[in-house]
Design an enzyme around this catalytic site. Structure first.
Site, mmCIF file in Angstrom:
data_model
loop_
_atom_site.group_PDB
_atom_site.id
_atom_site.type_symbol
_atom_site.label_atom_id
_atom_site.label_comp_id
_atom_site.label_asym_id
_atom_site.label_seq_id
_atom_site.Cartn_x
_atom_site.Cartn_y
_atom_site.Cartn_z
ATOM 1 N N GLU A 22 2.647 10.843 -15.638
ATOM 2 C CA GLU A 22 1.970 10.356 -14.437
ATOM 3 C C GLU A 22 0.511 10.103 -14.774
ATOM 4 O O GLU A 22 -0.082 10.804 -15.596
ATOM 5 C CB GLU A 22 2.059 11.369 -13.290
ATOM 6 C CG GLU A 22 1.347 10.880 -12.027
ATOM 7 C CD GLU A 22 1.717 11.669 -10.787
ATOM 8 O OE1 GLU A 22 1.403 11.194 -9.678
ATOM 9 O OE2 GLU A 22 2.321 12.746 -10.905
ATOM 10 N N CYS A 50 3.245 11.625 -7.576
ATOM 11 C CA CYS A 50 2.670 11.261 -6.276
ATOM 12 C C CYS A 50 2.118 9.842 -6.241
ATOM 13 O O CYS A 50 2.010 9.261 -5.168
ATOM 14 C CB CYS A 50 1.584 12.263 -5.894
ATOM 15 S SG CYS A 50 2.225 13.902 -5.513
ATOM 16 N N ASN A 109 10.023 10.590 -4.582
ATOM 17 C CA ASN A 109 9.460 11.669 -5.382
ATOM 18 C C ASN A 109 9.674 13.009 -4.685
ATOM 19 O O ASN A 109 10.767 13.553 -4.729
ATOM 20 C CB ASN A 109 7.981 11.398 -5.649
ATOM 21 C CG ASN A 109 7.317 12.492 -6.452
ATOM 22 O OD1 ASN A 109 7.861 12.937 -7.455
ATOM 23 N ND2 ASN A 109 6.169 12.962 -6.013
ATOM 24 N N GLU A 110 8.672 13.527 -4.020
ATOM 25 C CA GLU A 110 8.784 14.842 -3.364
ATOM 26 C C GLU A 110 8.919 14.689 -1.850
ATOM 27 O O GLU A 110 8.206 15.316 -1.083
ATOM 28 C CB GLU A 110 7.564 15.702 -3.701
ATOM 29 C CG GLU A 110 7.532 16.183 -5.143
ATOM 30 C CD GLU A 110 6.353 17.091 -5.423
ATOM 31 O OE1 GLU A 110 5.429 17.168 -4.572
ATOM 32 O OE2 GLU A 110 6.333 17.722 -6.491
#
Length: 663
Positions: free
Chosen positions: A52, A243, A377-378
């Site tokens: 990332e 993120c 993602n999350e």
């Protein structure tokens, strides 16, 4: 007795032999290794990397470009630049998505000077005798510019390290290129450009790369960092986040389509990490997209890893957006779903398809053979599975062989986790991405985490994890890496359910980090592989092909009560005909071990024994840029009596034992 114990320890250290026997007690921990019971296959993707663009991991890091804001497209268009003399900013440039450029015009007095100067990323790192490729898109009518690499901090007579002139002899936009060789090693140099003749000259996309990049690519990667990734023998490479896939808002999410094509026409994107942590604030942190999806696919291929791209599912970061008006309504998801389908075509389509043609034009006519894609993602809550379901349906219809990865949210347990796992089963995703940035106590307690997982549902991708030290020790240190090694024995033992695992974050600039711990740290010239890195490397290079049972008192060795802080796993390596045993002693006492290799035939024996020891006397220590090899694995030969190894493992030590099976 105490004197005898110390004498044995000292003698063993002197002779450098790890195959010594000593213990403070008469108790041995007997490990039974059932060599004839070949269990689950260990997937080639088991250990890998998660990338990332955080901590200046891409621009200013792995991406070898040395110029910050090279196309003048940061919101403050001259950020990273100093201007002097007659310089104006224009916005009708040759590249549609990067319209800004600068015009250098003659100063009003012959003794005055016009030009620009770039500070790089925390300076520009130069190595003595190394060549650097300068390029610029420019137009003019015979004007001359002088390109200089300078050292502003020198006490020498001149700031100039080296320089060359270019004649801008094209009234139309054209790319000009020269090579400069640095005469000295400087970690904080700068690039300066002077207009040295009368008239106007326009400059756009000012670039400086080391010639010696990873695999020699022109739009290339920093060689030492890419090599560090390759040296772990990774099986999977997940990108581009994290993120940044979500974005603080959907306008700033990572859009893979903006990251391909001619590099000078890839638009600048805001990086959510420049403002997420105001206590470590970097307002000049943006994404150039120079290291885009093509370069990331290519890197995965070149380091031998399966590419695992992540795409946005129509949700912006839920931590930063509490209301649904920040997200894409379910009935408006079609463009996001099409982006995912187009990405698969970009990776796997033939050179005549719409997106496969773009890949071929970039230099890779053969497909990248993409097998996996992660959606979101999350994310958490019902808003995630109701969007994911649309993606799953579309991908299954068009690309039934692609394995789809869903998410269990940002936590390793709790309400969101408990809600999402059944939803992932309902949607029949292939793998579920679990994240756990947790303290030392968690890693010690979770050695048997996957022993009781449902074997009939989706498999597990441990997509982001790292041990965060207790009592404020949220930095890289040996003890954290030891507990990661211990926990990973449970991943390995449960290879039938755990298919992938990637530590996170991967890279961090020592002057530009927002998050720690991280696997690899670097400055402008050097890099250092942390203790956690060496744990990942030990697993990646000793992966094996199949799990074999290893038990103590008929129980897995997973740090349970009565096991004295021991964790262990065993694998069979079919290719090398080798047994590999990993043992972590997380206690502060030496532990006597007896490894019984059961099930070998009468005409089979164990030979070519080796033991790899990973230990530090100081649990808070780690490798540093100034001392990068302070704590590294050390290998030595080890002998075995028949089919039983009797040895002792040091306190706070991770060991890898290897034996070849011979007739």
């Amino acid at each position: 007795m105490k004197r005898l114990f110390l004498t044995s320890l000292i003698l063993a250290a002197i002779i450098g032999n790890t195959n010594y026997v000593f213990s403070q007690t008469n108790d041995k921990h007997v490990f039974t290794i059932e060599t004839n019971k070949i269990k689950a296959a260990i997937q080639p993707t088991m250990y890998g990397h998660f990338f990332e663009d955080i901590n200046f991991g891409a621009d200013g890091g792995l991406y070898a470009e040395l110029i910050k804001n090279r196309s003048f497209e940061f919101p403050q268009h001259l950020m990273g630049w100093r201007t002097f003399g007659n310089v104006t900013l224009r916005e009708d440039g040759p590249f549609e998505r990067n319209p800004h450029y600068v015009r250098l015009s003659s100063p009003n007095h012959s003794q005055k000077h016009t030009g620009i100067e770039n500070e790089g990323f925390f300076g520009i790192g130069l190595k003595a005798d190394a060549a650097y490729r300068f390029s610029v898109w420019a137009r003019g009518n015979g004007q001359k510019i002088r390109i200089e690499l300078i050292n502003n901090e020198t006490m020498e007579e001149s700031q100039v390290l080296t320089s060359k002139e270019i004649t801008i002899d094209s009234p139309e936009w054209k790319k000009f290129e020269i090579t400069l060789t640095s005469p000295a090693t400087i970690d904080k140099a700068r690039l300066r450009i002077f207009l040295t003749s009368k008239g106007d000259v326009d400059l756009e996309h000012v670039s400086l790369f080391p010639v010696d990049t990873w695999k020699g690519h022109k739009n290339g990667l920093r060689k030492d960092l890419a090599q560090a990734l390759a040296d772990t023998k990774p099986g999977v490479f997940r990108f581009p986040g994290g993120c940044i896939v979500e974005g603080t808002d959907l306008a700033t999410r990572y859009n893979w389509k903006n990251s391909i094509g001619p590099v000078e026409n890839r638009p600048c994107n805001e990086n959510r990490w420049h403002y997420t942590f105001p206590h470590r604030f970097f307002p000049d942190y943006f994404q150039s997209y120079g290291m885009g999806f093509y370069e990331l696919f290519l890197l995965a291929e070149e380091i031998g890893a399966e590419p695992l791209p992540v795409v946005n599912c129509g949700l912006a970061c839920q931590f930063q957006n509490e209301t649904m008006d920040a997200h894409v309504p379910v009935d408006q998801l079609d463009p996001y779903i099409q982006d995912a389908l187009d990405l698969i075509e970009f990776a796997n389509g033939d050179a005549e398809s719409e997106w496969g043609k773009q890949r071929a034009e970039m230099g890779h006519p053969e497909p990248f053979n993409l097998k996996f894609i992660a959606i979101g993602n999350e994310q958490w809550g019902p808003e995630y599975p109701e969007r994911l379901e649309r993606f799953v349906k579309a991908i299954r219809e068009q690309y039934p062989d692609i394995q789809i990865i869903g998410s269990s949210g940002p936590n390793s347990e709790g309400e969101d986790f408990d809600y999402l796992w059944p939803e992932m089963k309902r949607l029949k995703v292939d793998l579920v991405d679990e994240h756990f940035y947790r303290p030392e106590s968690w890693f010690l307690a979770e050695g048997n985490r996957y022993d009781s997982y449902d074997r009939k549902g989706p498999k597990v991708f441990a997509g982001e994890y790292a041990c965060h030290g207790a009592n404020g020790k949220k930095w890289n240190h040996f003890h954290a890496s030891l507990l990661e090694a211990a926990f990973m024995t449970g991943l390995e033992r449960n290879a039938d359910i755990v298919r992938m695992a990637t530590y996170a974050p991967l890279l961090a600039h020592v002057e530009g980090w927002q998050w720690r711990p991280d696997l690899i740290w670097f400055d402008n010239l050097r890099s250092v592989r942390t203790c956690s890195y060496y744990v990942q490397q030990l697993y990646g290079t000793n992966r094996g092909t199949h799990v074999i049972p290893l038990t103590m008192d008929k129980q897995p060795v997973s740090g349970q009560a009565g096991q004295d802080g021991l964790f262990a796993s065993a694998v069979w390596d079919e290719e090398n005909q080798r047994y590999i045993i990993k043992v972590a002693n997380t206690s502060d006492q030496p532990q006597a071990l007896q490894l019984d290799f059961k099930g070998l035939k009468k005409d089979e024996r164990l030979a070519n024994g080796s033991a790899i020891t990973f230990h530090s006397d100081d649990p808070d220590a780690d490798n540093t840029l100034d001392n990068p090899h302070a704590i590294v694995p050390k290998e030595s030969a080890i002998a075995i009596e028949g089919k039983t190894l009797v040895t002792t493992i040091h306190p706070m030590t991770f060991m890898v034992y290897r034996f070849t099976k011979e007739k």
